[in-house]
Design an enzyme around this catalytic site. Structure first.
Site, PDB file in Angstrom:
ATOM      1  N   GLY A 267      48.206 116.262  36.353  1.00 48.59           N
ATOM      2  CA  GLY A 267      46.821 116.112  35.906  1.00 48.59           C
ATOM      3  C   GLY A 267      46.194 117.325  35.266  1.00 48.59           C
TER       4      GLY A 267
ATOM      5  CD  GLU B 138      54.363 114.202  41.383  1.00 47.75           C
ATOM      6  OE1 GLU B 138      53.495 113.476  40.840  1.00 47.75           O
ATOM      7  OE2 GLU B 138      55.007 113.832  42.373  1.00 47.75           O
ATOM      8  N   PRO B 139      53.601 118.412  36.855  1.00 47.01           N
ATOM      9  CG  PRO B 139      54.178 120.491  35.975  1.00 47.01           C
ATOM     10  CD  PRO B 139      54.351 119.632  37.181  1.00 47.01           C
TER      11      PRO B 139
ATOM     12  CB  CYS C 228      48.398  93.666  10.959  1.00 50.84           C
ATOM     13  SG  CYS C 228      49.292  93.921   9.431  1.00 50.84           S
ATOM     14  CD  GLU C 229      46.554  94.889  17.143  1.00 48.94           C
ATOM     15  OE1 GLU C 229      45.424  94.892  17.677  1.00 48.94           O
ATOM     16  OE2 GLU C 229      47.564  94.400  17.662  1.00 48.94           O
TER      17      GLU C 229
ATOM     18  NE  ARG D 261      47.029 110.709  25.343  1.00 48.42           N
ATOM     19  CZ  ARG D 261      45.885 111.318  25.299  1.00 48.42           C
ATOM     20  NH1 ARG D 261      45.442 111.838  24.169  1.00 48.42           N
ATOM     21  NH2 ARG D 261      45.151 111.448  26.363  1.00 48.42           N
TER      22      ARG D 261
ATOM     23  CE1 TYR E 298      51.968 110.456  30.432  1.00 52.49           C
ATOM     24  CE2 TYR E 298      50.545 112.330  29.961  1.00 52.49           C
ATOM     25  CZ  TYR E 298      51.339 111.622  30.839  1.00 52.49           C
ATOM     26  OH  TYR E 298      51.504 112.074  32.128  1.00 52.49           O
TER      27      TYR E 298
ATOM     28  NE  ARG F  73      46.862 114.814  30.035  1.00 52.46           N
ATOM     29  CZ  ARG F  73      46.742 113.572  29.555  1.00 52.46           C
ATOM     30  NH1 ARG F  73      46.647 113.388  28.259  1.00 52.46           N
ATOM     31  NH2 ARG F  73      46.681 112.537  30.357  1.00 52.46           N
TER      32      ARG F  73
HETATM   33  N1  LLP Z   1      52.407 112.397  38.810  1.00 53.35           N
HETATM   34  C1  LLP Z   1      52.049 111.108  38.852  1.00 53.35           C
HETATM   35  C2  LLP Z   1      52.249 110.360  40.081  1.00 53.35           C
HETATM   36  C3  LLP Z   1      51.489 110.505  37.720  1.00 53.35           C
HETATM   37  O1  LLP Z   1      51.128 109.234  37.764  1.00 53.35           O
HETATM   38  C4  LLP Z   1      51.306 111.267  36.538  1.00 53.35           C
HETATM   39  C5  LLP Z   1      50.730 110.665  35.336  1.00 53.35           C
HETATM   40  C6  LLP Z   1      51.726 112.610  36.542  1.00 53.35           C
HETATM   41  C7  LLP Z   1      52.261 113.150  37.704  1.00 53.35           C
HETATM   42  C8  LLP Z   1      51.618 113.492  35.337  1.00 53.35           C
HETATM   43  O2  LLP Z   1      50.303 113.703  34.964  1.00 53.35           O
HETATM   44  P1  LLP Z   1      49.977 114.819  33.837  1.00 53.35           P
HETATM   45  O3  LLP Z   1      50.342 116.168  34.402  1.00 53.35           O
HETATM   46  O4  LLP Z   1      50.754 114.502  32.637  1.00 53.35           O
HETATM   47  O5  LLP Z   1      48.513 114.697  33.604  1.00 53.35           O
HETATM   48  N2  LLP Z   1      49.002 107.824  29.175  1.00 53.35           N
HETATM   49  C9  LLP Z   1      47.909 108.661  29.625  1.00 53.35           C
HETATM   50  C10 LLP Z   1      48.252 109.483  30.842  1.00 53.35           C
HETATM   51  C11 LLP Z   1      48.757 108.656  32.006  1.00 53.35           C
HETATM   52  C12 LLP Z   1      49.145 109.512  33.168  1.00 53.35           C
HETATM   53  C13 LLP Z   1      49.902 108.704  34.164  1.00 53.35           C
HETATM   54  N3  LLP Z   1      50.350 109.449  35.289  1.00 53.35           N
HETATM   55  C14 LLP Z   1      47.443 109.529  28.469  1.00 53.35           C
HETATM   56  O6  LLP Z   1      47.979 109.409  27.379  1.00 53.35           O
HETATM   57  O7  LLP Z   1      46.510 110.290  28.615  1.00 53.35           O
END
Ligand code: LLP
Length: 444
Positions: free
Chosen positions: A247, A284-285, A366-367, A323, A395, A287
């Site tokens: 996150g 769990e990074p 086509c949207e 996105r 993503y 993004r």
């Molecule tokens: N751990 C778990 C359990 C998760 O569900 C996620 C993301 C992460 C780690 C990694 O999160 P990050 O560090 O990447 O923020 N498609 C969306 C984002 C969906 C995230 C889903 N879970 C977007 O494009 O913003």
């Protein structure tokens, strides 16, 4: 921070600036591999990983890269070589992690709907940790582990009811979310399952949403989780692992996100003593590592005006980068070669440069929802220009589809002046190869 920057062109075009990824001009990359094309910078990725591990060093975390953000084998392999484990959410992602050379014991597996087959395969592979999302799922993993006479490790995903203040589609830690169990139910969960001999329940998992642009939601959820850990200890349950999920933010605009040090400064003091006493931390990074390491290159096919509107019609669409359509997400977009006075010093929604004009940047799908930007101030753009869509590493390709029968784009990795194709562009044959020969299953 990233390695995508404009440089003045040489004479006689010194009034122009061109975008480079590390040592390579974006135009040259596009000429070599075509468009649309995802371009990743190795130096950016490595630097982000190092910043994260440096910032959180006092907690000695296992960094499990979130494969869902960008699962390309070369990206996973690179992070694996730097010491990362992987956070996976499907049998397919576990397969990717292992194919990238990451041992299953360094993988954590979340997700609300793990199937029996996926659970079996993960146990057989020697998975490090299941992040369990419900009572029913725990019972199923325990049943399968017992049948196999295996011992597997689990962490309970706890829903701390903290508002991450992000898009509602990517907010996961609130009470009404489908993920995890309410923190109030966690003690009952441990009382019920905490002594299972095959499915050892020894961890707590949190993941409150993505992206989370302030540190406060992390502080709140860690404080709640540690109170739970103490209450569990009083009942004789030892929590060995705390998985904080992902996150952390990325810079869709310059300096939009807190730095990794800022996140760490808020979180580390809450957990340092616990780590000294043996608590294992997992991060769990996704993004924050890969978003700024990738751009999407797309070629302008046509310019079109309609009333007040000017449309920049590109060869990439919502099928390549979903996105903006799905979350109304902002991605900075700029022509890769431009008059030098338009070379952007900062990437922002509102660019205060003389001579910009408002345009919609759209794709060929086509949207009406197929757009990258609406009413966006841009420098002059013409048919044939190459455009960069920034902060697309996370993503982006991961959520790409073949909608409207567009083959998936190529992915390339730049390392200095070396360019590697890490996923070849799909062909038309790839679009139909699974359908060429119908397979009769029931014949009457
Ligand atoms: N751990 C778990 C359990 C998760 O569900 C996620 C993301 C992460 C780690 C990694 O999160 P990050 O560090 O990447 O923020 N498609 C969306 C984002 C969906 C995230 C889903 N879970 C977007 O494009 O913003």
């Amino acid at each position: 921070m990233d390695h995508f920057a404009y440089r003045p062109e040489s004479q006689p075009k010194a009034d122009r600036a061109a975008l480079y990824c590390e040592q390579l001009p974006a135009e040259e990359i596009a000429r070599l591999v075509g468009t649309p094309c995802y371009v990743y910078s190795k130096a950016t990725l490595v630097e982000h990983f190092r910043r994260l591990t440096d910032a959180f060093a006092p907690l000695k975390p296992l960094v499990c890269y979130s494969v869902k953000s960008c699962g390309n084998l070369s990206i996973c392999r690179l992070l694996g070589e730097l010491g990362a484990g992987m956070d996976v959410v499907s049998g397919g992602e576990l397969f990717r992690a292992i194919a990238a050379g990451v041992p299953a014991r360094l993988c954590v597996y979340a997700g609300v709907g793990k199937t029996d087959v996926e659970i079996e395969q993960a146990i057989d592979a020697g998975l490090g940790l299941f992040n369990v999302e419900s009572e029913a799922e725990f019972e199923n993993i325990a049943r399968i582990a017992k049948r196999k006479n295996a011992i597997t490790h689990t962490a309970l995903r706890v829903n701390p009811d903290v508002d991450p203040r992000t898009h509602r589609y990517t907010s996961t830690g609130k009470k009404e979310s489908k993920f995890g169990v309410d923190i109030e139910r966690a003690k009952a969960f441990f009382r019920l399952y905490g002594r299972d001999p095959h499915c050892r329940l020894t961890g707590i998992h949190l993941h409150i949403g993505s992206p989370v642009y302030t540190t406060q939601p992390y502080v709140e959820s860690v404080v709640k989780a540690m109170a739970l850990v103490d209450e569990l200890a009083a009942e004789g349950f030892t929590v060995e692992t705390l998985d904080l999920g992902g996150g952390f933010g990325a810079d869709y605009e310059t300096d939009q996100s807190p730095t990794l040090s800022t996140y760490a400064e808020a979180i580390v003091p809450l957990l340092k003593d616990r780590v000294a006493k043996g608590l294992q931390i997992i991060l769990e990074p996704g993004r924050t590592l890969v978003a700024n390491a990738g751009i999407l290159l797309t070629r302008v096919q046509y310019m079109k005006t309609s009333g007040e509107k000017t449309f920049v019609i590109c060869d990439a669409g919502m099928n390549d980068l979903l996105r903006p359509s799905l979350y109304q997400a902002f991605h900075f977009i700029w022509p890769c070669v431009t008059d030098i006075r338009f070379s952007p010093q900062r990437r922002q929604k509102e660019m205060s440069l003389e001579g910009l004009r408002s345009m919609d940047v759209v794709g060929p799908i086509c949207e009406s929802g197929d757009f990258f930007a609406i009413d966006r101030p841009l420098p002059p753009v013409a048919r044939g220009d190459l455009m960069a869509i920034y902060t697309a590493g996370a993503y982006g390709m991961a959520m790409a589809s073949r909608y409207n029968a567009h083959p998936l784009p190529a992915e390339v990795l730049v390392d200095g002046s070396t360019l590697s194709i890490i996923r070849r562009r799909e062909s038309y044959e790839d679009l139909v190869s699974h359908e060429r020969i119908p397979v009769p299953v029931v014949t009457g």
